[in-house]
Design a protein around this motif. Structure first.
Motif, PDB file in Angstrom:
ATOM      1  N   MET A  63      74.218  53.266 122.255  1.00 42.91           N
ATOM      2  CA  MET A  63      72.911  54.114 122.617  1.00 42.91           C
ATOM      3  C   MET A  63      71.791  53.691 121.771  1.00 42.91           C
ATOM      4  N   ARG A  64      72.049  53.276 120.631  1.00 41.80           N
ATOM      5  CA  ARG A  64      70.712  52.913 119.761  1.00 41.80           C
ATOM      6  C   ARG A  64      70.308  51.382 120.099  1.00 41.80           C
ATOM      7  N   PHE A  65      68.975  51.273 120.397  1.00 43.78           N
ATOM      8  CA  PHE A  65      68.582  49.822 120.611  1.00 43.78           C
ATOM      9  C   PHE A  65      68.768  49.061 119.346  1.00 43.78           C
ATOM     10  N   ASP A  66      69.553  47.749 119.526  1.00 42.53           N
ATOM     11  CA  ASP A  66      69.692  46.740 118.280  1.00 42.53           C
ATOM     12  C   ASP A  66      69.027  45.389 118.956  1.00 42.53           C
ATOM     13  N   PRO A  67      68.044  45.013 118.490  1.00 45.20           N
ATOM     14  CA  PRO A  67      67.287  43.753 118.747  1.00 45.20           C
ATOM     15  C   PRO A  67      68.454  42.619 118.714  1.00 45.20           C
ATOM     16  N   GLU A  68      69.499  42.467 117.831  1.00 44.33           N
ATOM     17  CA  GLU A  68      70.406  41.606 117.732  1.00 44.33           C
ATOM     18  C   GLU A  68      71.272  41.605 118.881  1.00 44.33           C
ATOM     19  N   ASN A  69      71.392  42.749 119.772  1.00 43.09           N
ATOM     20  CA  ASN A  69      72.583  42.805 120.711  1.00 43.09           C
ATOM     21  C   ASN A  69      71.876  43.583 122.095  1.00 43.09           C
ATOM     22  N   VAL A  70      71.277  42.341 122.893  1.00 37.61           N
ATOM     23  CA  VAL A  70      70.595  42.674 124.110  1.00 37.61           C
ATOM     24  C   VAL A  70      71.056  42.136 125.389  1.00 37.61           C
ATOM     25  N   GLY A  71      70.790  42.725 126.461  1.00 40.98           N
ATOM     26  CA  GLY A  71      71.175  42.118 127.711  1.00 40.98           C
ATOM     27  C   GLY A  71      70.243  41.844 128.640  1.00 40.98           C
ATOM     28  N   PHE A  72      70.017  40.881 129.306  1.00 41.67           N
ATOM     29  CA  PHE A  72      68.913  40.601 130.210  1.00 41.67           C
ATOM     30  C   PHE A  72      69.581  39.428 131.351  1.00 41.67           C
ATOM     31  N   GLY A  73      69.304  39.758 132.483  1.00 42.71           N
ATOM     32  CA  GLY A  73      69.607  39.007 133.704  1.00 42.71           C
ATOM     33  C   GLY A  73      71.127  38.880 133.974  1.00 42.71           C
ATOM     34  N   ARG A  74      71.867  39.709 133.623  1.00 43.78           N
ATOM     35  CA  ARG A  74      73.251  39.615 133.708  1.00 43.78           C
ATOM     36  C   ARG A  74      73.812  40.108 135.011  1.00 43.78           C
ATOM     37  N   HIS A  75      72.865  40.454 136.133  1.00 45.31           N
ATOM     38  CA  HIS A  75      73.136  41.045 137.225  1.00 45.31           C
ATOM     39  C   HIS A  75      73.198  40.194 138.313  1.00 45.31           C
ATOM     40  N   GLU A  76      73.106  38.911 137.995  1.00 44.17           N
ATOM     41  CA  GLU A  76      72.833  37.839 139.304  1.00 44.17           C
ATOM     42  C   GLU A  76      71.914  38.146 140.108  1.00 44.17           C
ATOM     43  N   THR A  77      70.790  38.676 139.537  1.00 40.72           N
ATOM     44  CA  THR A  77      69.814  39.048 140.423  1.00 40.72           C
ATOM     45  C   THR A  77      70.151  40.095 141.750  1.00 40.72           C
TER      46      THR A  77
ATOM     47  N   LEU B  24      79.586  48.000 136.536  1.00 38.91           N
ATOM     48  CA  LEU B  24      80.523  48.530 136.011  1.00 38.91           C
ATOM     49  C   LEU B  24      80.539  48.683 134.571  1.00 38.91           C
ATOM     50  N   LEU B  25      80.300  47.500 133.773  1.00 40.26           N
ATOM     51  CA  LEU B  25      80.197  47.514 132.247  1.00 40.26           C
ATOM     52  C   LEU B  25      78.764  48.370 132.050  1.00 40.26           C
ATOM     53  N   ALA B  26      77.514  48.013 132.667  1.00 36.99           N
ATOM     54  CA  ALA B  26      76.211  48.652 132.363  1.00 36.99           C
ATOM     55  C   ALA B  26      76.408  50.046 132.640  1.00 36.99           C
ATOM     56  N   SER B  27      77.171  50.595 133.644  1.00 40.70           N
ATOM     57  CA  SER B  27      77.395  52.024 133.650  1.00 40.70           C
ATOM     58  C   SER B  27      78.350  52.803 132.858  1.00 40.70           C
ATOM     59  N   GLN B  28      78.697  51.925 131.949  1.00 39.28           N
ATOM     60  CA  GLN B  28      80.096  52.279 131.071  1.00 39.28           C
ATOM     61  C   GLN B  28      81.196  52.791 131.801  1.00 39.28           C
ATOM     62  N   LEU B  29      81.677  52.423 133.010  1.00 44.16           N
ATOM     63  CA  LEU B  29      82.584  52.786 133.608  1.00 44.16           C
ATOM     64  C   LEU B  29      84.012  52.069 133.247  1.00 44.16           C
ATOM     65  N   ILE B  30      83.622  50.824 132.778  1.00 47.72           N
ATOM     66  CA  ILE B  30      84.847  49.895 132.339  1.00 47.72           C
ATOM     67  C   ILE B  30      84.365  49.391 130.977  1.00 47.72           C
TER      68      ILE B  30
ATOM     69  N   LEU C  58      74.254  56.758 131.932  1.00 50.16           N
ATOM     70  CA  LEU C  58      75.063  55.957 131.321  1.00 50.16           C
ATOM     71  C   LEU C  58      74.370  54.324 131.442  1.00 50.16           C
ATOM     72  N   ILE C  59      73.580  54.161 132.381  1.00 51.48           N
ATOM     73  CA  ILE C  59      73.034  52.916 132.451  1.00 51.48           C
ATOM     74  C   ILE C  59      71.871  52.622 131.204  1.00 51.48           C
ATOM     75  N   VAL C  60      71.224  53.830 131.484  1.00 52.95           N
ATOM     76  CA  VAL C  60      69.885  53.912 130.644  1.00 52.95           C
ATOM     77  C   VAL C  60      70.297  53.832 129.103  1.00 52.95           C
ATOM     78  N   THR C  61      71.264  54.335 128.611  1.00 50.27           N
ATOM     79  CA  THR C  61      71.735  54.626 127.253  1.00 50.27           C
ATOM     80  C   THR C  61      72.537  53.560 126.892  1.00 50.27           C
ATOM     81  N   ASN C  62      72.581  52.458 127.648  1.00 51.99           N
ATOM     82  CA  ASN C  62      73.310  51.239 127.408  1.00 51.99           C
ATOM     83  C   ASN C  62      72.356  49.847 127.137  1.00 51.99           C
ATOM     84  N   PRO C  63      71.461  49.982 125.979  1.00 52.15           N
ATOM     85  CA  PRO C  63      70.643  48.843 125.835  1.00 52.15           C
ATOM     86  C   PRO C  63      71.295  47.656 125.591  1.00 52.15           C
TER      87      PRO C  63
END
Length: 306
Positions: A1-15, A60-66, A105-110
């Motif tokens: 939930m807390r934003f961590d600049p050392e642990n971020v995720g961009f572009g993992r959705h295959e567009t 599914l990962l971004a939504s914290q469902l799996i 769940l998505i928005v609190t998963n930075p």
């Protein structure tokens, strides 16, 4: 939930933006086969191409469902099981409350969905065009020295808007994606008739159930390991922490009204008090956020039965 600049995720959705059927379909396939996403027949089981298989897994990962189960593929999380499991409350994604919860769940998963966290917690312009979103997100990335390509940042900014804004038929958004994104139903971002500008403003959000707000509050208190927070911190994101007011685009009046209703419907969990001139929300006892999921869906079932 807390934003961590050392642990971020961009572009993992295959567009690919999230589509309506992907979460229940992907979750149920995972229940049948924990290694479905690395299986050769995943494209057949899910009925999509290989890139879309990866996108379904990502959402599914971004939504914290799996979550990743080391050595055994992926496994359902408790909230995933509660929603989409074999005895889940909403296995076919029919209740709008489930979409509100997935949004939270998505928005609190930075760590998985940094752009989504950023838009709802760090981007404060109520009226904007798409280029402003891309530029502001790139500034956010640059200032924090996050390692990601400019084109990836631009794609993420575009997909945030595509997922939440209903298409106005401007010809740039594939119509099947515009129709298939469940998050567009929440009206958290609206597109102008010409399709050139957008709006995302706080409002009363009458469609947001108090049970889902309760889940968000309990989730926030649990993750921060606190039992009191100023109402201001529930309204506005601070120090890299998501806030319900910002995530759900609530006015302060709407947040207080929903909180009061929640305290009336589920007494003994939260309380609002004034301390040294500051209004605070107190968690009176530790509570599993799942209690609020049960509260909402059980109430819905009783209303339907009545």
């Amino acid at each position: 939930m807390r934003f961590d600049p050392e642990n971020v995720g961009f572009g993992r959705h295959e567009t690919f933006a999230l589509r309506y059927s992907w979460l229940p379909k992907g979750f149920q396939a995972l229940q049948d086969n924990p290694e479905i996403f690395s299986s050769e027949d995943a494209t057949v089981v899910l009925g999509v191409g290989k890139n879309m298989v990866n996108a379904i897994r990502y959402w599914l990962l971004a939504s914290q469902l799996i979550e990743l189960n080391e050595g055994r593929g992926y496994q359902p999380t408790p909230v995933g099981e509660a929603l989409f499991g074999k005895k889940g409350y909403d296995p076919y994604l029919e209740d709008e409350a489930t979409i509100w919860l997935i949004h939270w769940l998505i928005v609190t998963n930075p760590q998985q969905a940094t752009a989504w966290y950023w838009f709802f917690n760090e981007f404060h312009k109520p009226d904007f065009v798409s280029q402003e979103v891309a530029t502001s997100l790139y500034d956010f990335v640059s200032q924090r020295k996050l390692k990601t390509a400019a084109t990836t940042v631009k794609n993420d900014a575009s997909i945030v808007l595509r997922m939440y804004a209903r298409s106005r038929g401007n010809g740039r958004t594939p119509i099947e994606e515009a129709l298939d994104s469940p998050l567009a139903l929440l009206n958290l971002i609206t597109q102008s008739p010409g399709g050139r500008s957008y709006t995302s403003r706080p409002s009363e959000r009458e469609g947001l159930p108090i049970g889902i707000l309760g889940y968000a509050l309990a989730d926030l208190f649990r993750n921060l390991e606190l039992n009191e927070l100023p109402i201001e911190d529930l309204m506005y994101s601070k120090e890299g922490i998501a806030s319900p007011g910002a995530v759900f685009r609530l006015t302060e009046n709407a947040l207080i009204t929903k909180l009061e209703k929640l305290m009336h419907e589920m007494p003994g969990v939260f309380e609002i008090r004034e301390s040294a001139g500051i209004h605070q929300c107190y968690l009176l006892e530790k509570v599993d956020p799942a209690v609020f999921i049960r509260f909402h869906y059980s109430s819905e079932t009783q209303e339907v039965a009545a």
